[in-house]
Design a protein around this motif. Structure first.
Motif, PDB file in Angstrom:
ATOM      1  N   SER A   1      43.362  28.970  43.539  1.00 17.03           N
ATOM      2  CA  SER A   1      42.425  29.539  42.570  1.00 17.03           C
ATOM      3  C   SER A   1      41.401  28.545  42.040  1.00 17.03           C
ATOM      4  O   SER A   1      40.382  28.963  41.482  1.00 17.03           O
ATOM      5  N   ASN A   2      41.645  27.261  42.213  1.00 20.76           N
ATOM      6  CA  ASN A   2      40.672  26.269  41.737  1.00 20.76           C
ATOM      7  C   ASN A   2      40.113  25.434  42.882  1.00 20.76           C
ATOM      8  O   ASN A   2      39.656  24.309  42.669  1.00 20.76           O
TER       9      ASN A   2
ATOM     10  N   ASP B   1      37.945  29.435  43.601  1.00 18.47           N
ATOM     11  CA  ASP B   1      36.895  29.121  42.615  1.00 18.47           C
ATOM     12  C   ASP B   1      36.999  30.014  41.388  1.00 18.47           C
ATOM     13  O   ASP B   1      36.028  30.671  40.982  1.00 18.47           O
TER      14      ASP B   1
ATOM     15  N   LYS C   1      36.976  30.082  38.045  1.00 20.41           N
ATOM     16  CA  LYS C   1      36.013  30.169  36.945  1.00 20.41           C
ATOM     17  C   LYS C   1      34.654  30.648  37.436  1.00 20.41           C
ATOM     18  O   LYS C   1      33.998  31.467  36.782  1.00 20.41           O
TER      19      LYS C   1
ATOM     20  N   ALA D   1      34.835  34.352  38.412  1.00 19.61           N
ATOM     21  CA  ALA D   1      34.913  35.203  37.218  1.00 19.61           C
ATOM     22  C   ALA D   1      33.532  35.408  36.607  1.00 19.61           C
ATOM     23  O   ALA D   1      33.189  36.515  36.169  1.00 19.61           O
ATOM     24  N   GLU D   2      32.730  34.354  36.585  1.00 22.92           N
ATOM     25  CA  GLU D   2      31.375  34.476  36.039  1.00 22.92           C
ATOM     26  C   GLU D   2      30.498  35.338  36.931  1.00 22.92           C
ATOM     27  O   GLU D   2      29.766  36.213  36.459  1.00 22.92           O
TER      28      GLU D   2
ATOM     29  N   THR E   1      40.666  39.258  38.059  1.00 24.42           N
ATOM     30  CA  THR E   1      39.306  38.731  37.909  1.00 24.42           C
ATOM     31  C   THR E   1      38.272  39.826  38.131  1.00 24.42           C
ATOM     32  O   THR E   1      37.306  39.957  37.367  1.00 24.42           O
TER      33      THR E   1
END
Length: 237
Positions: free
Chosen positions: A96-97, A159, A161, A164-165, A197
């Motif tokens: 996820s990151n 990715d 964050k 999500a944006e 998300t």
């Protein structure tokens, strides 16, 4: 009934194309790591898309060696050692990151392909399996305008964050998602995080789980056919 297909170069990608009609939907489906463009072509015969739908099955942008004298394609590299270690331990990698190297270049080549074909994004449904599902999701979120829909088969959140944006700009977009509860390659948790998300950003869809592994079973095909992604532009007029 199967329609004729052919492999050709479109932009910088090799693509198996099943031509359709200009105003009908275009489904672009991406294979997973270690497969190639031929892998998912049979989906065109079992997914109930409208008559005249164009199907595009691109070949992965990188070649991977799977054994002596045997290679296949992928969209970006994966850490095989980390994957094998996680499987041996009975766990799953948290992606996820992470930003896979090469995924940006793959996105750009797909957008170039669609521009070459002069297909508007409003007609395009992005879909994929496994690594291809991650690429399809990234394309949906990074596209300059919203596509028609998204099909995620055995994908995962990347990715977190950033996605999500970007997902906030896709409010109302329809998606279908599936994942096996016994998937030992990509854990269900990654799929659930991706679903959350998308739903938190206002997209419309849900995750369909099934009792199985890293695969596309018949119940997933039924689920895809029952979702509301395929309404043709002509029918909406």
């Amino acid at each position: 009934m199967a329609r004729p297909s052919k492999m050709r170069k479109i932009g910088s990608l090799e693509v198996i194309e099943i031509p359709g009609q200009p105003k009908s939907p275009c489904i672009v489906f991406f294979h997973g790591y270690g497969a190639d463009a031929t892998d998912l072509v049979p989906l065109a015969n079992v997914i109930s898309a409208p008559p005249g739908t164009t199907w595009l099955f691109p070949n992965g942008t990188m070649e991977v060696e799977l054994g002596p004298h045997f290679s296949a394609r992928a969209w970006f590299p994966i850490d095989i050692e980390a994957l094998d270690r996680a499987r041996a331990e009975g766990t799953h990698r948290d992606l996820s990151n992470t930003t896979p190297p090469g995924i940006k270049q793959a996105r750009e080549k797909v957008f170039e392909m669609l521009k070459t074909l002069n297909i508007p994004l409003s007609q395009v449904i992005f879909g994929g399996f496994s690594q291809g599902a991650m690429l399809a999701t990234a394309l949906t979120l990074y596209a300059p305008e919203p596509p028609k829909g998204l099909i995620i088969m055995s994908g995962a959140l990347l990715d977190g964050k950033i996605w999500a944006e970007k997902a906030k700009n896709r409010t109302g977009l329809s998606f279908y998602q599936s994942h096996g509860t016994r998937d030992d390659l990509l854990g269900l948790q990654g799929a659930q995080a991706l679903e959350k998300t998308l739903l938190d950003a206002g997209l419309k869809g849900k995750l369909q789980t099934f009792s199985g592994g890293h695969e596309i079973p018949q119940e997933v095909l039924h689920g895809v056919n029952n979702c509301l992604l395929y309404t043709s532009d002509a029918a909406d007029e």
